[in-house]
Write a protein that holds these residues in place. Structure first.
Motif, short mmCIF file in Angstrom:
data_model
loop_
_atom_site.label_atom_id
_atom_site.label_comp_id
_atom_site.label_asym_id
_atom_site.label_seq_id
_atom_site.Cartn_x
_atom_site.Cartn_y
_atom_site.Cartn_z
N ASP A 24 0.81 -1.22 0.00
CA ASP A 24 0.00 0.00 0.00
C ASP A 24 0.85 1.27 0.00
OD1 ASP A 24 -2.35 -1.53 0.12
OD2 ASP A 24 -2.26 -1.63 2.31
N GLN A 25 2.06 1.19 -0.53
CA GLN A 25 2.92 2.36 -0.68
C GLN A 25 3.40 2.44 -2.12
OE1 GLN A 25 3.68 4.80 1.48
NE2 GLN A 25 2.50 3.90 3.17
N TYR A 26 3.06 3.54 -2.82
CA TYR A 26 3.40 3.69 -4.24
C TYR A 26 3.95 5.10 -4.48
CZ TYR A 26 0.17 -0.28 -4.64
OH TYR A 26 -0.46 -1.49 -4.49
N TYR A 27 4.74 5.18 -5.54
CA TYR A 27 5.20 6.47 -6.05
C TYR A 27 4.81 6.56 -7.51
CZ TYR A 27 7.82 7.56 -1.84
OH TYR A 27 8.16 7.86 -0.54
N VAL A 28 4.11 7.65 -7.87
CA VAL A 28 3.61 7.81 -9.24
C VAL A 28 4.27 9.03 -9.86
CG1 VAL A 28 1.57 8.08 -10.69
CG2 VAL A 28 1.41 6.82 -8.54
N GLU A 29 4.88 8.84 -11.03
CA GLU A 29 5.54 9.95 -11.71
C GLU A 29 4.52 10.92 -12.29
OE1 GLU A 29 8.25 8.79 -14.71
OE2 GLU A 29 9.91 8.46 -13.32
N SER A 30 4.90 12.19 -12.35
CA SER A 30 4.05 13.18 -13.01
C SER A 30 4.08 12.96 -14.51
CB SER A 30 4.53 14.59 -12.67
OG SER A 30 5.84 14.78 -13.17
N SER A 31 3.18 13.61 -15.22
CA SER A 31 3.12 13.43 -16.68
C SER A 31 4.40 13.90 -17.35
CB SER A 31 1.91 14.19 -17.24
OG SER A 31 1.97 15.55 -16.86
N GLU A 32 5.10 14.88 -16.74
CA GLU A 32 6.38 15.34 -17.31
C GLU A 32 7.54 14.46 -16.89
OE1 GLU A 32 4.42 17.21 -15.50
OE2 GLU A 32 3.50 18.62 -16.92
N GLY A 33 7.33 13.61 -15.89
CA GLY A 33 8.40 12.73 -15.42
C GLY A 33 9.44 13.42 -14.58
N LYS A 34 9.13 14.61 -14.05
CA LYS A 34 10.11 15.36 -13.28
C LYS A 34 9.98 15.15 -11.78
CE LYS A 34 10.57 19.07 -16.69
NZ LYS A 34 10.45 20.53 -16.93
N ILE A 35 8.84 14.66 -11.33
CA ILE A 35 8.60 14.49 -9.90
C ILE A 35 7.70 13.29 -9.68
CG2 ILE A 35 6.55 15.97 -9.85
CD1 ILE A 35 7.48 16.99 -7.13
N ALA A 36 7.82 12.69 -8.51
CA ALA A 36 6.98 11.53 -8.17
C ALA A 36 6.17 11.87 -6.93
CB ALA A 36 7.84 10.30 -7.93
N TYR A 37 4.87 11.52 -6.98
CA TYR A 37 3.97 11.74 -5.85
C TYR A 37 3.71 10.43 -5.13
CZ TYR A 37 3.08 16.16 -8.24
OH TYR A 37 3.24 17.38 -8.84
#
Length: 357
Positions: A24-37
């Protein structure tokens, strides 16, 4: 969230890369690929660290951002990442500021560092509530309450105030925002277990900082003291003596007075001479008494010097006190209008403002 908005977000979630670090822990990249949420939580309730989720979850508890949708849908983009070392949350050194004060060096933490550490530990939400708005009645003092909730459900609440006497003069018009930032900083320090004071909690930073030579960058008391000394050296010229109503004494008047004196008998009685001497001494004694009285009350009658007025204005500006407030402070202290201030009161008022600083 409408069906149309849901479809648009699901469309945007396609192609986003998802990294699974733990259950239940994920990191999702932004559409530009510059940051992960970071997306965390169980299937029924997930939260995201992006601004879209933070701004809309309060109004719509069922809201799901594109990052949460990317985790739920999967879309074949989820990659498992093995974490070899479980690093504990740590405050980054770049968020620690050292300030020299006399012979000691004190460390302060930046608000950005507290927020970064809070995200490392797992912060669910942070709320700010205005307890008191700044008004004239409360001397422009704002009070705010901040509440921080962790992913584990722990609650941390703190209060903070801001008024013209404990903030930098550059932000004196923004009391509510300063109080809110201070309250959040205090709550985050409780949550992250940081004992250092947050730099944004300080009042006037110039008073706390010193240059490389160890001398304070601003020394308001020394500056005001110099002006006060100059004021004391300024001596008022003695008042001009009043002349007779007939104007200055002419030569003819002086000649007539001498002739009249010659006509008077030379052998005056001893009692008359003694009385004349006493009469001559009396005006001299009265004159000396009057001079002493004038000297004693001279400071209370003369107007304040330019240096004193400038010293009051500089102290008021340094403390963020506007003209209306300085007039009220003087009126409350001396029970008279500010326009009637004299040199003696100006001297005392400067000391009062120095002590308040």
């Amino acid at each position: 969230m409408t069906t149309k908005e849901q479809v648009q977000r699901e469309s945007k979630s396609n192609g986003l890369r998802v990294f699974k670090t733990a259950d239940d822990q994920y990191y999702v990249e932004s559409s530009e690929g510059k940051i992960a949420y970071r997306v965390s939580g169980s299937k029924g309730s997930k939260s995201c660290s992006c601004g879209d989720y933070t701004n809309k979850i309060e109004k719509d508890p069922s809201f799901q951002c594109k990052h949460i949708l990317a985790v739920i849908n999967g879309n074949g983009n989820i990659r498992n990442i093995e974490v070899t070392q479980n690093q504990s949350p740590k405050l980054d050194d770049r968020f620690i500021i050292e300030i020299k004060r006399k012979d000691t060096v004190k460390e302060f933490v930046l608000y950005a560092g507290l927020l970064d550490l809070a995200h490392q530990k797992g912060i669910r939400k942070m709320l700010v509530e205005a307890i008191q708005y700044p008004t004239k009645d409360n001397k422009q003092e704002a009070i705010c309450k901040a509440t921080v909730e962790s992913n584990d459900g722990e609650i941390f609440t703190e209060l903070a105030d801001a008024n013209p006497l404990n903030v930098n003069r550059m932000v004196v018009e923004h009391m509510l925002r300063v109080a809110a930032t201070r309250a959040k900083a205090r709550a985050l320090r409780d949550f992250t277990n940081i004992g250092m004071t947050c730099l944004e909690e300080l009042g006037d930073l110039d008073e706390a900082m010193e240059d490389e030579s160890g001398k304070s960058k601003t020394r308001p008391r020394r500056e005001v003291k110099t002006e006060t000394v100059n004021t004391e050296k300024k001596i008022q010229a003695p008042p001009k003596q009043e002349q007779p109503k007939g104007g200055s004494v002419t030569d003819d008047q002086r000649t007539k007075a001498n002739q009249q004196a010659k006509k008077e008998p030379v052998n005056a009685p001893a009692a008359a001479v003694k009385s004349s001497d006493a009469g001559a001494k009396a005006p001299a004694e009265k004159k000396n008494d009057k001079k002493a009285t004038d000297t004693k009350g001279e400071e209370g009658k003369i107007k304040p010097s330019e240096a004193q007025i400038k010293a009051i204005e500089k102290l008021a500006e340094r403390r963020g006190i506007n003209g209306e407030q300085i007039v009220k402070i003087f009126t409350d202290k001396y029970k008279k209008p500010y326009e009637q201030i004299n040199a003696s009161e100006a001297k005392e008022f400067i000391r009062h403002l120095q002590q308040a600083a």
